[in-house]
Design a protein around this motif. Structure first.
Motif, short mmCIF file in Angstrom:
data_model
loop_
_atom_site.label_atom_id
_atom_site.label_comp_id
_atom_site.label_asym_id
_atom_site.label_seq_id
_atom_site.Cartn_x
_atom_site.Cartn_y
_atom_site.Cartn_z
N ALA A 165 -4.21 1.98 7.53
CA ALA A 165 -2.98 1.24 7.21
C ALA A 165 -1.98 2.14 6.49
O ALA A 165 -0.78 2.08 6.76
N TYR A 166 -2.46 2.96 5.58
CA TYR A 166 -1.58 3.89 4.88
C TYR A 166 -0.97 4.88 5.86
O TYR A 166 0.22 5.16 5.83
N PHE A 200 3.94 2.62 -2.44
CA PHE A 200 2.52 2.52 -2.76
C PHE A 200 2.13 3.60 -3.76
O PHE A 200 1.51 3.32 -4.79
N ASP A 201 2.48 4.85 -3.46
CA ASP A 201 2.13 5.98 -4.33
C ASP A 201 2.72 5.82 -5.73
O ASP A 201 2.04 6.07 -6.73
N ALA A 202 3.99 5.40 -5.79
CA ALA A 202 4.64 5.24 -7.10
C ALA A 202 3.98 4.13 -7.91
O ALA A 202 3.72 4.30 -9.11
N LEU A 212 -0.62 -3.77 -4.18
CA LEU A 212 -0.85 -2.52 -3.45
C LEU A 212 -1.45 -2.79 -2.07
O LEU A 212 -1.03 -2.21 -1.07
N GLU A 213 -2.42 -3.68 -2.03
CA GLU A 213 -3.03 -4.00 -0.74
C GLU A 213 -2.04 -4.69 0.19
O GLU A 213 -2.02 -4.42 1.39
N SER A 214 -1.20 -5.57 -0.36
CA SER A 214 -0.23 -6.25 0.50
C SER A 214 0.82 -5.29 1.04
O SER A 214 1.35 -5.50 2.13
N LEU A 215 1.13 -4.25 0.28
CA LEU A 215 2.06 -3.23 0.79
C LEU A 215 1.52 -2.61 2.07
O LEU A 215 2.30 -2.24 2.97
N LEU A 216 0.20 -2.51 2.17
CA LEU A 216 -0.43 -1.92 3.35
C LEU A 216 -0.82 -2.96 4.39
O LEU A 216 -1.46 -2.64 5.39
N GLY A 217 -0.45 -4.20 4.14
CA GLY A 217 -0.71 -5.26 5.13
C GLY A 217 -2.03 -5.97 4.99
O GLY A 217 -2.52 -6.59 5.93
N PHE A 218 -2.64 -5.92 3.81
CA PHE A 218 -3.92 -6.63 3.58
C PHE A 218 -3.66 -7.96 2.94
O PHE A 218 -2.87 -8.19 2.13
#
Length: 120
Positions: free
Chosen positions: A56-57, A68-70, A114-120
């Protein structure tokens, strides 16, 4: 406990997995200080989740990866400070459960973000 500067953030899918894993470990520690039960993931589940996070990342747009990184770097800094503060109490005093519970709640929310940023 002494303060140690965090190493510079490295970017990439493997680092995204490592950052979330470190936050999960930190979250578990804070939950134990708060007196909360912590769940344990099965090794196969953790490996599968790591692979999905990495993919996903990798598939995320550059702006999403930067966000995400920030957020992961910022969270690691304040969470480390929070844990250090929790552990600096007197050895004969009870653990600061209320403060640990609040920190655990914040960590849980950020991990979800963080997980939602990656679509989780």
């Amino acid at each position: 406990m002494s303060y140690q500067a965090l190493p510079p953030i490295q970017h990439g899918p493997a680092n995204a997995v490592r950052q979330l894993a470190q936050l999960a470990q930190l979250h578990g520690l804070v939950q134990r200080i708060a007196g909360e039960a912590t769940g344990t993931a099965q090794p196969d589940d953790a490996l599968d989740r790591s692979a999905r996070i990495s993919a996903a990342y990798d598939d995320a747009m550059p702006v999403v990866r930067k966000r995400f990184d920030a957020l992961a770097a910022e969270t690691a800094q304040w969470a480390a400070s929070g844990v250090e503060a929790l552990l600096q109490g007197r050895s004969d005093a009870p653990p600061p459960r209320a403060a640990a519970a609040r920190l655990a709640e914040e960590l849980s929310q950020v991990r979800g973000t963080l997980e939602s940023l990656l679509g989780f």
